[in-house]
Design an enzyme around this catalytic site. Sequence first.
Site, short mmCIF file in Angstrom:
data_model
loop_
_atom_site.label_atom_id
_atom_site.label_comp_id
_atom_site.label_asym_id
_atom_site.label_seq_id
_atom_site.Cartn_x
_atom_site.Cartn_y
_atom_site.Cartn_z
N LYS A 239 0.92 -0.96 -0.10
CA LYS A 239 -0.11 0.17 0.01
C LYS A 239 0.95 0.73 -0.04
CE LYS A 239 -4.63 0.69 0.80
NZ LYS A 239 -5.46 -0.04 0.17
N1 GLU Z 1 -7.10 -0.12 -2.81
C1 GLU Z 1 -7.61 -1.01 -3.35
C2 GLU Z 1 -7.57 -1.72 -2.23
O1 GLU Z 1 -7.89 -1.68 -1.50
C3 GLU Z 1 -7.41 -1.78 -4.74
C4 GLU Z 1 -5.73 -1.90 -4.83
C5 GLU Z 1 -5.88 -2.45 -6.15
O2 GLU Z 1 -6.42 -2.96 -7.45
O3 GLU Z 1 -4.35 -3.08 -6.16
O4 GLU Z 1 -8.16 -3.11 -2.29
#
Ligand code: GLU
Length: 411
Positions: A102
């Site tokens: 993240k």
């Molecule tokens: N930000 C989204 C999540 O928390 C999507 C992450 C992604 O598609 O890699 O799942």
Amino acid sequence: MKAFEATQRYFHRAADLLDMPDNMRTLALTAQREVQVQVTIERDDGNVATYIGYRVQHNNARGPMKGGLRFHHEVDLDEVRSLAMLMTLKTAVVNIPYGGAKGGIAVKVRDLSRRELQRLTRKFIDTIHDIIGPDIDIPAPDMGTGAEHMAWIMNQYSKYHGFSPGIVTGKPVEMYGIPGREEATGRGVGILTLKTLSRLGRKPQDTKVAIQGFGNVGSHAAKFLQEADCRVVAVSDHTGGCYNAQGLEVMNAIRYANSHEHLLEGYADGERITNEELLALDVDVLIPAAIGGVITADNVDTVKAPVIIEAANEPIRPEANDALEERGVVVVPDILANAGGVTVSYFEWAQNRQYYRWNLDRVRQELDRVLSQAFEEVWDVSKERKISLRTAAFLLGIKRVAKATVLAGIV
Ligand code: GLU
């Protein structure tokens, strides 16, 4: 309790059931790499502004690390660390071949112009381009970012590494994106809500739903559930919301928000309510789809909904979670409930690497298949072991990551 502490608490609960030894717990809880960088840009007025950016790469035992990039003023290392670990578990729960990561930048998005946001995004990629990659770590949209940011990322990364559509997902459909990615998280929330209702023997047409958050996730979930015959009685964003016991006209609300800077402020359908009032409504399903930490020890007693679907990441604080569990409230946890986004990200990434295009029907069908399977698995573990859906999802995710770790011979 801070975000990462909360995630660890859930982790240990599941790890205890697996009799996981301490050294394996330390391994699972320690991120592989945590990066904090300075992101300095020139503002439109010529002044210089400096922001802090983060990327936490938690684990890649099951595949390249994957996770969104969040632009929000409350972003800090603790939150990103927690969300990175949740991504590792999320990709494992839905069984797609990724690890977890993240990132984020602590910035008030509404204070910056579009051009400044573009400079900020590109500058961030300048500083981290050598630690991400289509086989290493693949960013995606999250709170405060969307398809156009992803297009800038692809373009900036490609300046260093050559044409690389698989470096990022959630791109515009016209630029190596996939149809259905934008709706995917909200649609997934809707699919999992219907699955939960069906397991509980409830009919959509007898179900009143309240949704907190009317951004990409909340609005798509509202639309999907209304089309599935549920009665969406309340929606809100940070400016407040509205409640109509007869059911809101979701499409009208979406159109209104689209033409008012994506805000519901001033929208009148039924009565205006605050976010606190929305959380306390007497509904069948409550969907927190905005920020984290909205259901706390202080307001948990006001929550009346027997079913909560965690569309946002970490919307329920652990003390509140335990109180809800004691009351028998069914909580579908974030690492399952909002996994539709990363699932369709996986389809997009696979499509990018095959230079092949999927159509919307296929994306929706595959999304349904992946989420349904994950739901059944989590539900079964929860029933067999008599544990909450959250502990069951953590247990399933931890088991899969541990298995891959052992198979790879890392330990
Ligand atoms: N930000 C989204 C999540 O928390 C999507 C992450 C992604 O598609 O890699 O799942």
